[in-house]
Design an enzyme around this catalytic site. Structure first.
Site, PDB file in Angstrom:
ATOM      1  N   LYS A  51       0.811  -1.220   0.000  1.00 28.76           N
ATOM      2  CA  LYS A  51       0.000   0.000   0.000  1.00 28.76           C
ATOM      3  C   LYS A  51       0.843   1.268   0.000  1.00 28.76           C
ATOM      4  O   LYS A  51       0.351   2.344  -0.335  1.00 28.76           O
ATOM      5  CB  LYS A  51      -0.984  -0.011   1.161  1.00 28.76           C
ATOM      6  N   SER A 304       1.273  -9.931  -0.697  1.00 27.71           N
ATOM      7  CA  SER A 304       0.947  -8.506  -0.573  1.00 27.71           C
ATOM      8  C   SER A 304       1.243  -7.888   0.780  1.00 27.71           C
ATOM      9  O   SER A 304       1.328  -6.656   0.875  1.00 27.71           O
ATOM     10  CB  SER A 304      -0.534  -8.293  -0.918  1.00 27.71           C
TER      11      SER A 304
HETATM   12  C1  LIG Z   1      -5.207  -3.728   1.035  1.00 29.73           C
HETATM   13  C2  LIG Z   1      -4.620  -5.072   0.930  1.00 29.73           C
HETATM   14  C3  LIG Z   1      -5.029  -5.993  -0.065  1.00 29.73           C
HETATM   15  C4  LIG Z   1      -6.146  -5.709  -1.034  1.00 29.73           C
HETATM   16  O1  LIG Z   1      -5.911  -4.589  -1.822  1.00 29.73           O
HETATM   17  P1  LIG Z   1      -7.091  -3.856  -2.599  1.00 29.73           P
HETATM   18  O2  LIG Z   1      -6.447  -2.801  -3.387  1.00 29.73           O
HETATM   19  O3  LIG Z   1      -8.025  -3.294  -1.555  1.00 29.73           O
HETATM   20  O4  LIG Z   1      -7.801  -4.902  -3.400  1.00 29.73           O
HETATM   21  C5  LIG Z   1      -4.362  -7.208  -0.138  1.00 29.73           C
HETATM   22  N1  LIG Z   1      -3.381  -7.534   0.726  1.00 29.73           N
HETATM   23  C6  LIG Z   1      -2.975  -6.689   1.695  1.00 29.73           C
HETATM   24  C7  LIG Z   1      -1.878  -7.128   2.610  1.00 29.73           C
HETATM   25  C8  LIG Z   1      -3.570  -5.431   1.833  1.00 29.73           C
HETATM   26  O5  LIG Z   1      -3.153  -4.601   2.799  1.00 29.73           O
END
Ligand SMILES: *Cc1c(COP(=O)(O)O)cnc(C)c1O
Length: 328
Positions: A51, A304
Site C-alpha cells: 500500500k 501482498s
Molecule cells: C489492502 C490489501 C489488499 C487488497 O488490496 P485492494 O487494493 O483493496 O484490493 C491485499 N493484501 C494486503 C496485505 C492489503 O493490505
C-alpha cells in the site's frame, strides 16, 4: 481506466521512496503446480505491504496548496500505515481516523509512524464520517485506500516489475479486496502482455468485489472475521475506478476458505520461510489447494503483506483449529 502511461509515470515518481521488491523462484511450489512459480515479495515493502506504492504516488501528486492542508483517511490497517509513513517521509501531516474499538497496538503503530490519530465513535462508519468532516470543515485532502486513480497507478507499478523479472509471465495471482491492487497490476501486465491472465483471490465470506462483479454493480456484503482481515470491507457504493477496471481486466476471481488461507500461511512459513498475513497468503493458498483451473506458467504470485498479529500467526503455524480465538 488507468493506463500504462499513468503507471509508468507513477513509477518514476515513487522510485526513490519505495522498494522495488524481488521476484524469487519457488522450486517447491513449481513442483506442486507442474509449472514455474515465482513469488513477488511485496510483503518486504516498507510498512509491510504494497500500500505504500499507491499512498506515495497519491501524496507526491498533490499540489503545493493541498500538501499544506494535509491528508486524511479512515483506516485501521495497511493503508493507514502506508499513508502515515508516506506523509512523514515528505514532511506533510496525515490524520488517521479510527473508532474506539480499534485495538491499542494498531493505534500506537500508526502513531509511531507519525500520524495524528483521531479516535471517534464505535464503528468504521463513524471513523469515515469524521474523516469526511475534516475534509469539509478543515480542508484536509481525503486519500482513500483503493478507489482513486493515483492509488491504482501506484499499485500498478508492481505489474511493471513483474514483467521485467518474468518477461514470459502467463498468469498473475493477486489478492483482491477493494481492487486497487488487482486493477493496477492487471492494467500494467495486460498492457505489456495481452495474453497473460490476471486472477483475483479473496476469502469465501464477505467478498465484496466478487459479489459486486456477479451483481453487475457495487453491492454491500456482510462482514465476517477472517484470517485475511486486510481483504474485508466494501468497495464503496459510488465506486468509480476499481470496479469498472476489475470487471474489464480480471480473468477470474477465486474464493478461499479460512482453512485454505491458514494452510497458505503455514506453507509460506514452513516451506518458503516467509511470514505472511492472511491476505498476503491467498495466492499460495490457491496454488497448494489446486484451485486455479488450467493454470499456465510461468506464474507470478503477489505476496501482498506481512502485518499479522504474531499470536495469530503462531496459532496458525501450530495448526490450531480456531486461530483467531473467536467464540464459535
Ligand atoms: C489492502 C490489501 C489488499 C487488497 O488490496 P485492494 O487494493 O483493496 O484490493 C491485499 N493484501 C494486503 C496485505 C492489503 O493490505
Amino acid at each position: 481506466m488507468i493506463g500504462l502511461d499513468a503507471i509508468q509515470e507513477a513509477r518514476k515518481r515513487i522510485i526513490g521512496h519505495i522498494i522495488s521488491t524481488p521476484l524469487v523462484w519457488s522450486p517447491a511450489l513449481s513442483h506442486i503446480c507442474g509449472v514455474a512459480v515465482g513469488l513477488k515479495l511485496e510483503h518486504y515493502q516498507t510498512t509491510g505491504s504494497f500500500k505504500l506504492r499507491g499512498a506515495t504516488n497519491a501524496i507526491l501528486k498533490l499540489t503545493e496548496a493541498e500538501r499544506k492542508r494535509g491528508v486524511v483517511a479512515a483506516s485501521t490497517g495497511n493503508h493507514g500505515r502506508a499513508l502515515s509513513h508516506a506523509a512523514r517521509a515528505i514532511g506533510l501531516r496525515a490524520t488517521i481516523c479510527m473508532s474506539r474499538l480499534v485495538p491499542e497496538n494498531k493505534i500506537s503503530e500508526v502513531r509511531r509512524l507519525g500520524a495524528d490519530v483521531r479516535i471517534v465513535g464505535s464503528s468504521q462508519d463513524d471513523a469515515q464520517k469524521e474523516a469526511e468532516r475534516l475534509v469539509d470543515e478543515n480542508g484536509l485532502v481525503m486519500l482513500p485506500p483503493f478507489d482513486h486513480p493515483a492509488i491504482v497507478a501506484g499499485q500498478g507499478t508492481i505489474g511493471l516489475e513483474i514483467v521485467e523479472a518474468m518477461p514470459d509471465v502467463a498468469t498473475v495471482l493477486v489478492p483482491l479486496s477493494g481492487g486497487g491492487l488487482a486493477a493496477g497490476v492487471a492494467a500494467s501486465v495486460k498492457a505489456m502482455r495481452p495474453n497473460a491472465k490476471v486472477i483475483g483471490l479473496t476469502m469465501e465470506r464477505g467478498a465484496a468485489m466478487k459479489a459486486s462483479l456477479d451483481a453487475g454493480g457495487p453491492v454491500l456484503v456482510e462482514e465476517f472475521p477472517s484470517l485475511a482481515d486486510s481483504l474485508g470491507g466494501g468497495i464503496g457504493p459510488d465506486n468509480r475506478v476499481t470496479f469498472p477496471m476489475c470487471r474489464a481486466l480480471l480473468d477470474d476471481v477465486v474464493l478461499l476458505s479460512e482453512s485454505e488461507i491458514a494452510a497458505g500461511i503455514r506453507y509460506a512459513y514452513e516451506r518458503e520461510r516467509e511470514v505472511l498475513e492472511g491476505a498476503g497468503a491467498v495466492g499460495i493458498a490457491a496454488l497448494i489447494a489446486h484451485k486455479i483451473m488450467g493454470l499456465r506458467g510461468p506464474v507470478a504470485v503477489v505476496l501482498s503483506g506481512r502485518n499479522i498479529d504474531m499470536d495469530v500467526h503462531r496459532r496458525v503455524v501450530n495448526g490450531m483449529s480456531n486461530p483467531l480465538g473467536q467464540k464459535t
